[in-house]
Each structure stands twice: as structure tokens, then as C-alpha cells.
Scaffold this motif. Structure first.
Motif, PDB file in Angstrom:
ATOM      1  N   UNK A 154     -42.590 -40.753  -1.832  1.00 52.08           N
ATOM      2  CA  UNK A 154     -43.941 -40.390  -1.398  1.00 52.08           C
ATOM      3  C   UNK A 154     -44.800 -41.641  -1.438  1.00 52.08           C
ATOM      4  N   UNK A 155     -45.319 -42.030  -0.269  1.00 54.23           N
ATOM      5  CA  UNK A 155     -46.106 -43.260  -0.153  1.00 54.23           C
ATOM      6  C   UNK A 155     -45.335 -44.462  -0.691  1.00 54.23           C
ATOM      7  N   UNK A 156     -44.071 -44.534  -0.274  1.00 55.69           N
ATOM      8  CA  UNK A 156     -43.169 -45.638  -0.628  1.00 55.69           C
ATOM      9  C   UNK A 156     -42.899 -45.733  -2.130  1.00 55.69           C
ATOM     10  N   UNK A 157     -43.058 -44.626  -2.834  1.00 57.22           N
ATOM     11  CA  UNK A 157     -42.744 -44.597  -4.265  1.00 57.22           C
ATOM     12  C   UNK A 157     -41.660 -43.556  -4.491  1.00 57.22           C
ATOM     13  N   UNK A 158     -40.568 -43.975  -5.099  1.00 55.38           N
ATOM     14  CA  UNK A 158     -39.447 -43.077  -5.345  1.00 55.38           C
ATOM     15  C   UNK A 158     -39.763 -42.146  -6.512  1.00 55.38           C
ATOM     16  N   UNK A 159     -39.450 -40.861  -6.336  1.00 52.06           N
ATOM     17  CA  UNK A 159     -39.703 -39.844  -7.351  1.00 52.06           C
ATOM     18  C   UNK A 159     -38.452 -38.990  -7.530  1.00 52.06           C
ATOM     19  N   UNK A 160     -38.317 -38.480  -8.741  1.00 53.89           N
ATOM     20  CA  UNK A 160     -37.177 -37.628  -9.063  1.00 53.89           C
ATOM     21  C   UNK A 160     -37.663 -36.314  -9.631  1.00 53.89           C
ATOM     22  N   UNK A 161     -37.205 -35.209  -9.045  1.00 57.68           N
ATOM     23  CA  UNK A 161     -37.514 -33.866  -9.535  1.00 57.68           C
ATOM     24  C   UNK A 161     -36.227 -33.057  -9.538  1.00 57.68           C
ATOM     25  N   UNK A 217     -35.661 -56.317 -28.233  1.00 55.39           N
ATOM     26  CA  UNK A 217     -37.118 -56.335 -28.369  1.00 55.39           C
ATOM     27  C   UNK A 217     -37.815 -56.156 -27.030  1.00 55.39           C
ATOM     28  N   UNK A 218     -37.339 -56.828 -26.010  1.00 53.13           N
ATOM     29  CA  UNK A 218     -38.003 -56.811 -24.699  1.00 53.13           C
ATOM     30  C   UNK A 218     -37.170 -56.076 -23.658  1.00 53.13           C
ATOM     31  N   UNK A 219     -35.855 -56.268 -23.686  1.00 54.20           N
ATOM     32  CA  UNK A 219     -35.013 -55.692 -22.650  1.00 54.20           C
ATOM     33  C   UNK A 219     -34.898 -54.181 -22.703  1.00 54.20           C
ATOM     34  N   UNK A 220     -34.894 -53.602 -23.912  1.00 52.98           N
ATOM     35  CA  UNK A 220     -34.731 -52.148 -24.027  1.00 52.98           C
ATOM     36  C   UNK A 220     -35.898 -51.377 -23.421  1.00 52.98           C
ATOM     37  N   UNK A 221     -37.166 -51.708 -23.708  1.00 46.95           N
ATOM     38  CA  UNK A 221     -38.257 -50.974 -23.046  1.00 46.95           C
ATOM     39  C   UNK A 221     -38.259 -51.146 -21.531  1.00 46.95           C
ATOM     40  N   UNK A 222     -37.917 -52.347 -21.045  1.00 46.50           N
ATOM     41  CA  UNK A 222     -37.883 -52.558 -19.603  1.00 46.50           C
ATOM     42  C   UNK A 222     -36.769 -51.761 -18.949  1.00 46.50           C
ATOM     43  N   UNK A 223     -35.600 -51.734 -19.566  1.00 47.57           N
ATOM     44  CA  UNK A 223     -34.490 -50.972 -19.010  1.00 47.57           C
ATOM     45  C   UNK A 223     -34.780 -49.480 -19.032  1.00 47.57           C
ATOM     46  N   UNK A 224     -35.374 -49.007 -20.108  1.00 45.96           N
ATOM     47  CA  UNK A 224     -35.739 -47.591 -20.186  1.00 45.96           C
ATOM     48  C   UNK A 224     -36.798 -47.227 -19.160  1.00 45.96           C
ATOM     49  N   UNK A 225     -37.727 -48.148 -18.915  1.00 45.75           N
ATOM     50  CA  UNK A 225     -38.762 -47.881 -17.913  1.00 45.75           C
ATOM     51  C   UNK A 225     -38.168 -47.860 -16.504  1.00 45.75           C
ATOM     52  N   UNK A 226     -37.218 -48.728 -16.218  1.00 45.97           N
ATOM     53  CA  UNK A 226     -36.596 -48.739 -14.904  1.00 45.97           C
ATOM     54  C   UNK A 226     -35.838 -47.440 -14.632  1.00 45.97           C
ATOM     55  N   UNK A 227     -35.282 -46.845 -15.664  1.00 46.37           N
ATOM     56  CA  UNK A 227     -34.543 -45.600 -15.489  1.00 46.37           C
ATOM     57  C   UNK A 227     -35.452 -44.377 -15.435  1.00 46.37           C
ATOM     58  N   UNK A 228     -36.584 -44.414 -16.145  1.00 47.79           N
ATOM     59  CA  UNK A 228     -37.418 -43.223 -16.281  1.00 47.79           C
ATOM     60  C   UNK A 228     -38.719 -43.272 -15.495  1.00 47.79           C
ATOM     61  N   UNK A 229     -38.983 -44.354 -14.774  1.00 51.42           N
ATOM     62  CA  UNK A 229     -40.260 -44.467 -14.078  1.00 51.42           C
ATOM     63  C   UNK A 229     -40.359 -43.500 -12.903  1.00 51.42           C
ATOM     64  N   UNK A 230     -39.237 -43.021 -12.373  1.00 50.23           N
ATOM     65  CA  UNK A 230     -39.247 -42.110 -11.238  1.00 50.23           C
ATOM     66  C   UNK A 230     -39.330 -40.647 -11.661  1.00 50.23           C
ATOM     67  N   UNK A 231     -39.153 -40.391 -12.942  1.00 52.65           N
ATOM     68  CA  UNK A 231     -39.088 -39.001 -13.400  1.00 52.65           C
ATOM     69  C   UNK A 231     -40.480 -38.371 -13.370  1.00 52.65           C
ATOM     70  N   UNK A 232     -40.619 -37.270 -12.650  1.00 51.75           N
ATOM     71  CA  UNK A 232     -41.895 -36.564 -12.532  1.00 51.75           C
ATOM     72  C   UNK A 232     -42.013 -35.597 -13.706  1.00 51.75           C
TER      73      UNK A 232
END
Length: 216
Positions: free
Chosen positions: A174-181, A112-127
Motif C-alpha cells: 500500500x503506497x509502496x509499503x509492504x504489509x503483512x496480514x 548489541x546493534x545487529x539483533x534489533x535491526x534484524x528483528x525490525x527487518x522481519x517485523x516491520x511489515x507486520x500489521x
């Protein structure tokens, strides 16, 4: 003179006195003097339309559609799990087993809670989209937050740092934020080269090895 005769004579009198033109003119003047009309003219004269900046899409993530769909499905299942928590709790209480309640509650809580958080941690850097503004010579990177809403980050090539050891799903920061392209999906490879600093001169550090002969 009868009332019927007066009604017939009114149009002729108005035409002769040109009252029709006067009434229309007065109506227009009163309309212009109306507070609402004055406020509309005042507001339209002082409101300035924002200047449109030219933005060029230089990169588009191919996994954007799939990522959005997975995050929407995860959020829907999480909302369903939260709504079903009272019913699940009543069923677990009826078992009268504390260890089983802890295991079952942990299992449902993770999905309920862990899956959205884990998915966000993996996909938050994706541009998902990367745009270039020629007017300001800046780039705008769009990512998705935890509730699937686009989040933009504007940066210049000078703000980019390429770490020596790349982290998981990290191309640059970029500005201390990790990004993935993915460099394969750039419309023009020169933008990827500018972001990564490939257009800058190489800083070759030559070291002299000095040897000392202490043998006597």
C-alpha cells in the motif's frame, strides 16, 4: 461616639443602603472585565473541538503482544550492551590479542546493534491493527518502528497492489509499503476481499493462437 459603637453601626448602615448587593454586582463586573477572564472566554469561544471520525477495527494481529515483548527485550539488552561497552573494551585490551579482540568485539556488536535491526527487518511489515474509516472509505494500518512506537499508514483500496510473486512476510503493498496480514483474523472477510481486490471484475485475457501452414 466610641469606636466600638461605630463598628456595631456599620452592618445596619450597609443593610439599609443595600450596599451588599451593589458590592456583589460590582465584584462580578470586575471579574468579567479581568484580562484573564476575558482571554478565557475569547479562547473558549474560538477553540473548536476536532471532529471525531468513526473508526472500525477490522483486523487485529494475534502476535502483537509477543512482538512488542520481544522488541522491548531486544532494546533493553542493546542498551545494556552499549552501557557495558567501556568495561568490555578494558577487558579485551588486557588480553593483548588483536584477533581475539576483533572476534569478541564483533560478537558483542552483533548482539548489541545487529539483533534489533534484524528483528525490525522481519517485523516491520507486520500489521498490528487495521482500522476502517467509513466516512472517507480508507483503511489505517498500524505497524511498529524500530523503537517499538506505533506507526500508521492510511490508504485506500485503490492504493493497494498485490504482487504476482509475494516476498517474505508480504501480503500486499500500500503506497509502496509492504504489509503483512493474516486473512484468518479479519472481523469481516469482505474487508480482506476489498483490500486484495477480490471484489473487482476478473480481467480475463484471451489469446488467440494463430497457426500458419507454410507447407507447400
Amino acid at each position: 461616639m466610641s469606636l466600638n459603637m461605630c463598628v456595631r453601626l456599620i452592618p445596619q448602615v450597609l443593610n439599609n443602603l443595600h450596599c451588599r448587593h451593589a458590592i456583589i454586582t460590582n465584584f462580578r463586573v470586575c471579574k468579567n472585565l479581568h484580562p484573564a477572564s476575558y482571554w478565557y472566554r475569547f479562547q473558549s469561544s474560538h477553540v473548536t473541538t476536532p471532529k471525531s471520525t468513526n473508526e472500525i477495527v477490522v483486523y487485529h494481529g494475534t502476535l502483537t503482544t509477543q512482538l512488542r515483548a520481544v522488541k522491548i527485550f531486544s532494546l533493553m539488552t542493546s542498551m545494556s550492551g552499549i552501557i557495558a561497552q567501556p568495561f568490555i573494551y578494558n577487558q579485551l585490551v588486557s588480553l593483548h590479542s588483536i584477533p581475539l579482540m576483533v572476534v569478541a568485539w564483533s560478537f558483542f556488536g552483533f548482539f548489541t546493534i545487529g539483533t534489533p535491526l534484524l528483528l525490525h527487518l522481519l517485523a516491520r511489515k507486520y500489521v498490528t491493527v487495521l482500522k476502517y474509516k467509513p466516512d472517507t472509505d480508507t483503511y489505517v494500518a498500524t505497524t511498529l518502528n524500530i523503537i517499538n512506537i506505533p506507526k500508521q499508514l492510511e490508504f485506500k483500496p485503490e492504493d493497494v497492489k498485490v504482487p504476482e510473486v509475494l516476498g517474505m512476510f508480504t501480503t500486499f503493498t500500500a503506497k509502496d509499503k509492504a504489509l503483512f496480514v493474516d486473512p484468518r483474523f479479519f472481523e469481516n472477510p469482505k474487508h480482506y476481499g476489498r483490500i486484495m481486490g477480490y471484489d473487482k471484475p476478473l480481467d480475463l485475457k484471451l489469446y488467440k493462437a494463430t497457426t500458419s501452414d507454410n507447407k507447400k
